[in-house]
Design an enzyme around this catalytic site. Sequence first.
Site, PDB file in Angstrom:
ATOM      1  N   VAL A  51       0.840  -1.264  -0.103  1.00 42.57           N
ATOM      2  CA  VAL A  51      -0.018   0.026   0.070  1.00 42.57           C
ATOM      3  C   VAL A  51       0.732   1.139   0.012  1.00 42.57           C
ATOM      4  O   VAL A  51       0.552   2.200  -0.663  1.00 42.57           O
ATOM      5  CB  VAL A  51      -1.102   0.080   1.280  1.00 42.57           C
ATOM      6  CG1 VAL A  51      -1.839   1.123   1.278  1.00 42.57           C
ATOM      7  CG2 VAL A  51      -1.794  -1.323   1.252  1.00 42.57           C
ATOM      8  N   CYS A  52       1.986   1.391   0.597  1.00 44.52           N
ATOM      9  CA  CYS A  52       2.869   2.251   0.932  1.00 44.52           C
ATOM     10  C   CYS A  52       3.140   3.074  -0.322  1.00 44.52           C
ATOM     11  O   CYS A  52       3.238   4.485  -0.480  1.00 44.52           O
ATOM     12  CB  CYS A  52       3.928   2.157   1.833  1.00 44.52           C
ATOM     13  SG  CYS A  52       3.530   1.657   3.321  1.00 44.52           S
ATOM     14  N   PRO A  53       3.814   2.255  -1.406  1.00 47.66           N
ATOM     15  CA  PRO A  53       4.174   2.948  -2.622  1.00 47.66           C
ATOM     16  C   PRO A  53       3.000   3.678  -3.432  1.00 47.66           C
ATOM     17  O   PRO A  53       3.296   4.761  -3.981  1.00 47.66           O
ATOM     18  CB  PRO A  53       4.602   1.946  -3.485  1.00 47.66           C
ATOM     19  CG  PRO A  53       4.367   0.520  -2.807  1.00 47.66           C
ATOM     20  CD  PRO A  53       4.123   0.693  -1.526  1.00 47.66           C
ATOM     21  N   ILE A  56       2.968   7.082  -1.434  1.00 45.19           N
ATOM     22  CA  ILE A  56       4.202   7.894  -1.582  1.00 45.19           C
ATOM     23  C   ILE A  56       4.157   8.551  -3.121  1.00 45.19           C
ATOM     24  O   ILE A  56       4.622   9.622  -3.346  1.00 45.19           O
ATOM     25  CB  ILE A  56       5.313   6.838  -1.237  1.00 45.19           C
ATOM     26  CG1 ILE A  56       5.239   6.752   0.503  1.00 45.19           C
ATOM     27  CG2 ILE A  56       6.698   7.702  -1.762  1.00 45.19           C
ATOM     28  CD1 ILE A  56       6.232   5.682   0.737  1.00 45.19           C
TER      29      ILE A  56
END
Length: 182
Positions: A51-53, A56
């Site tokens: 999920v993070c990328p 970001i």
Amino acid sequence: MAERMVAKQAPRFEMEAVMPNKEFGKVSLEENMKNDKWTVLFFYPMDFTFVCPTEITALSDSYDEFEDLDAVVIGVSTDTIHTHLAWIITDRKDNGLGDLNYPLAADHNHKVSRDYGVLIEEEGVALRGLFIINPEGELMYQVVNHNNIGRSVEETLRVLQALQTGGLCPANWKPGQATLNV
């Protein structure tokens, strides 16, 4: 018991970071305040995840809009600057980040994550916390959610613009609409 942070001075921070030019540097709230900038500080759990990328890169792709609003974006996880750099130099098609338009800071000692109340102590990672701090260092907005849910860049921009009006913004207010007169 949790202590209220909004409408108080934000915890000060200085962290090592990978800068947009891929060099190591430092980011600090004091520097942003000195430069009369709003700070959008967001925490994410860890590098090389799923999920993070999406968050970001979405924030990076919208960076010009934040810059137009005199805001500095800083991403933070408990990983090191070396892990951040490895993720940045990995192409997006390979689950990397590619070029970013803002710094990724390393909170490997967990101090800043703890100060902002987002650290999951037993795991050593941060929850998805997002904080908007005005140029005077006052914490104006915070939202913390489960790590399974990505945040909305559009909503972050909307809230930043609402805060910058200095007025009372009703539910579903959008930039360009009137604020409430009381």
